[in-house]
Design an enzyme around this catalytic site. Structure first.
Site, PDB file in Angstrom:
ATOM      1  N   CYS A 386      69.232  20.700 -13.800  1.00 54.75           N
ATOM      2  CA  CYS A 386      69.417  22.927 -13.958  1.00 54.75           C
ATOM      3  C   CYS A 386      68.407  23.008 -12.931  1.00 54.75           C
ATOM      4  O   CYS A 386      69.391  23.521 -11.342  1.00 54.75           O
ATOM      5  CB  CYS A 386      68.367  22.906 -15.400  1.00 54.75           C
ATOM      6  SG  CYS A 386      68.774  24.538 -15.837  1.00 54.75           S
ATOM      7  N   HIS A 512      71.337  19.532 -19.414  1.00 56.38           N
ATOM      8  CA  HIS A 512      70.345  18.711 -19.814  1.00 56.38           C
ATOM      9  C   HIS A 512      71.007  17.153 -20.478  1.00 56.38           C
ATOM     10  O   HIS A 512      70.602  17.528 -20.949  1.00 56.38           O
ATOM     11  CB  HIS A 512      68.904  19.710 -20.119  1.00 56.38           C
ATOM     12  CG  HIS A 512      68.290  20.750 -19.352  1.00 56.38           C
ATOM     13  ND1 HIS A 512      67.088  20.913 -18.501  1.00 56.38           N
ATOM     14  CD2 HIS A 512      68.793  22.037 -19.582  1.00 56.38           C
ATOM     15  CE1 HIS A 512      66.665  21.213 -18.495  1.00 56.38           C
ATOM     16  NE2 HIS A 512      67.235  22.330 -18.692  1.00 56.38           N
ATOM     17  N   GLU A 514      69.214  15.087 -20.191  1.00 56.66           N
ATOM     18  CA  GLU A 514      68.072  14.111 -21.043  1.00 56.66           C
ATOM     19  C   GLU A 514      68.265  13.922 -21.645  1.00 56.66           C
ATOM     20  O   GLU A 514      67.348  13.517 -23.257  1.00 56.66           O
ATOM     21  CB  GLU A 514      66.894  14.651 -19.583  1.00 56.66           C
ATOM     22  CG  GLU A 514      66.406  16.070 -19.934  1.00 56.66           C
ATOM     23  CD  GLU A 514      67.450  17.234 -19.286  1.00 56.66           C
ATOM     24  OE1 GLU A 514      67.984  16.921 -18.535  1.00 56.66           O
ATOM     25  OE2 GLU A 514      66.199  18.403 -19.132  1.00 56.66           O
TER      26      GLU A 514
HETATM   27  N1  GLN Z   1      65.441  28.966 -13.499  1.00 57.31           N
HETATM   28  C1  GLN Z   1      66.091  28.374 -14.050  1.00 57.31           C
HETATM   29  C2  GLN Z   1      67.448  29.564 -14.906  1.00 57.31           C
HETATM   30  O1  GLN Z   1      66.902  29.942 -15.604  1.00 57.31           O
HETATM   31  C3  GLN Z   1      67.161  27.136 -14.219  1.00 57.31           C
HETATM   32  C4  GLN Z   1      66.433  26.966 -15.412  1.00 57.31           C
HETATM   33  C5  GLN Z   1      66.041  25.481 -16.304  1.00 57.31           C
HETATM   34  O2  GLN Z   1      65.152  24.474 -15.022  1.00 57.31           O
HETATM   35  N2  GLN Z   1      65.764  25.100 -17.507  1.00 57.31           N
HETATM   36  O3  GLN Z   1      68.373  29.281 -15.048  1.00 57.31           O
END
Ligand code: GLN
Length: 544
Positions: A386, A512, A514
């Site tokens: 992310c 994600h 994970e």
């Molecule tokens: N801050 C980034 C976004 O909102 C990544 C978010 C995250 O890593 N879950 O796109």
């Protein structure tokens, strides 16, 4: 068969491991062929933990249907290997907001809206909702907090009423307590447990099972004492001695026959259920866990590294992948801020892989970008999750494309190269809130890519939690410089995965992965990354 309910409360102290107990008992019941789910009822006022700092609350776990939820749901999914949903995590905030919305909509027909019955009924409604959504034989219901807390009262009243209404054959109450060892007296003490059960009794709840967390084994005499004073059968006094690994807990419970005790109480032992639990897969996993050979060190670069639960699903994913490969994964937590202070070569010295973690807010971002640069330049296996992916893209834009001030508009709204940006459709949503892309989305994988090879499939579905995306405006130019966008969400035309094909293992995901690792079934991206780190480590030591 009607659904049976197991209510799990905790007393004496917080952090007794109710979540692990629920996940373990759930796993055991599933091993008897039952359809099981676990629900967490949290007594705080936030509608969900989505807005809480990971330092407050640990990781926010995301379900496929887009709930931002308690990290215990991660344990439930990893142990049970079955998905949870919005209704698996309910907070006081959500209960109250539902009731207030109904009141505003005029649904209470001019009545005074009160904790009893309206809030209690709403809690009961959420408990029943899971059984309405899918066919479950057993719903385990974990009440957050500790018995005696003011905010837990409505939940205790709700389960008291449910026990009364559904009867003893359909409900069971399990209470976790602490049996401390007092070194000065040289013995285990039962008094806190007795008091905790008395508090529970004062709310009309007699526990059927007591699960006693302790540093030492409980002898028969102690069990009999607890049983007598707390009004439970001696065999229902279960010991839960600190285990080396949480994955041993289901086996420890099975050794004490907890599953059979529960099934007997719920009148499930005869009839439908397989009398012996099938734990072959689980036992194989635990055996492998104890026979790992060698260690591979990977860095986890993030800003919440001081809190052990802030990256729970990532650290568990590493461990699960390691067990699959027979190697111990040593996760070195690297504070992203520190990378600029001490230098990446020092902070990332001797690691065989670099994972840059998800996150929000500006602090630590330049350190994460530097970690991505270090991994790219030195061809160390790199995994961006992310924000980790977004940092790798920013780094690539700055240092490979030569776009000096490239950034994400999350951190530099006026950047001349907004390689990470809000999408147009999201911009329209800003006014209405709800701008996060949450939960499961499909991802199409490009044939011949690293991602495609790792998954062994053309289409996958993964969970998201972010606002910003790789900008489609800059996509073509980034690709022309060598980035491969190997995973795309076709419906919205959004980048899901980017990789650098000329590197050993350099890949980032907007989603994600994970959240989808399971015991005995780690996420393939984690397994592949750890495998690449192992190979890199051999190469480096071989060359030395
Ligand atoms: N801050 C980034 C976004 O909102 C990544 C978010 C995250 O890593 N879950 O796109």
């Amino acid at each position: 068969m009607t659904t049976k309910y197991i209510f799990v409360t905790g007393g004496v102290s917080s952090s007794l491991g109710k979540g692990i107990f629920c996940a373990s008992l759930g796993r055991l019941l599933k091993a008897h062929g039952l359809r099981v789910t676990i629900q967490k009822l949290d007594p705080y006022i936030n509608v969900d933990p989505g807005t809480m700092n990971p330092y407050e609350h640990g990781e926010v776990y995301v379900t496929d249907d887009g709930a931002e939820s308690d990290l215990d749901l991660g344990h439930y999914e990893r142990f049970l290997d079955s998905p949870t949903s919005q209704a698996n995590n309910v907070t006081t905030g959500r209960v109250y907001s539902e009731v207030i919305n109904k009141e505003r909509a005029g649904e209470y027909l001019g009545k005074t809206v009160q904790v009893v019955p309206h809030i209690i009924d709403e809690i009961k409604h959420w408990i029943f909702r899971l059984a309405d959504e899918a066919e479950y034989d057993v719903v385990l219901c974990e009440i957050g907090g500790t018995v005696g807390d003011i905010e837990s009262l409505p939940y205790l009243e709700a389960i008291r009423q449910l026990r009364y209404e559904l009867g003893p054959a359909s409900t069971l109450s399990a209470h976790l307590t602490l049996v401390p060892y007092l070194a000065a007296a040289g013995e285990l003490k039962t008094k806190p447990t007795q008091h905790s059960v008395k508090t529970l009794l004062s709310h009309g709840l007699q526990p059927d099972i007591l699960v006693c967390r302790s540093e030492r084994h409980l002898d028969d005499e102690l069990r009999r004492k607890i049983a007598l004073f707390c009004n439970v059968l001696p065999q229902a006094v279960i010991e839960a001695v600190d285990a080396d690994s949480i994955y041993e807990v289901p086996l420890n419970l099975a050794d004490q026959g907890v599953d059979k005790l529960v099934l007997d109480r719920l009148r499930l032992l005869r009839g439908l259920v397989t009398p012996e639990p099938d734990l072959t897969g689980w036992m194989r996993f635990v055996r492998r866990l104890h026979s790992l050979s060698g260690t591979v060190t990977v860095a986890l670069v993030g800003k919440y590294v001081a809190h052990q639960d802030a990256y729970k699903s990532i650290s568990e994913s590493f461990m699960l992948a390691g067990v699959e490969l027979g190697v111990e994964v040593n996760v070195r937590y690297v504070l992203s801020d520190s990378i600029l202070e001490v230098g990446s070569a020092h902070a990332l010295k001797d690691v065989s892989g670099v994972l840059v973690a998800p996150g929000f807010g500006k602090r630590g971002v330049e350190g994460k970008i530097e970690a991505a640069r270090y991994a790219r330049v030195h061809d160390v296996p790199f995994f961006g999750v992310c924000l980790g992916l977004q940092c790798a893209i920013i780094e690539f834009a700055r240092n490979v494309c030569g776009w000096q001030y490239a950034h994400s508009t999350e951190f530099a709204p006026d950047t001349p190269y907004p390689v990470i940006d809000f999408m147009e459709e999201q911009r329209r949503l800003v006014a209405k809130g709800g701008t996060m892309r949450l939960g499961g989305y499909s991802c199409h994988l490009e044939e011949g890519s690293l991602a495609h090879g790792v998954y062994g499939a053309a289409d996958v579905r993964e969970r998201h939690r972010h606002r910003y995306e790789i900008s489609n405006t800059h996509r073509t130019a980034l690709a022309a410089h060598g980035l491969r966008f190997s995973g795309i969400n076709v419906e919205r035309n959004l980048v899901e995965i980017a990789e650098l094909p000329d590197k050993r293992w350099f890949l980032g995901t907007q989603f994600h992965p994970e959240y989808r690792s399971r015991v005995g079934r780690p996420h393939p991206l984690f397994t592949s990354f750890v495998h690449a780190a192992q190979a890199y480590s051999k190469e480096v030591t071989g060359a030395a």
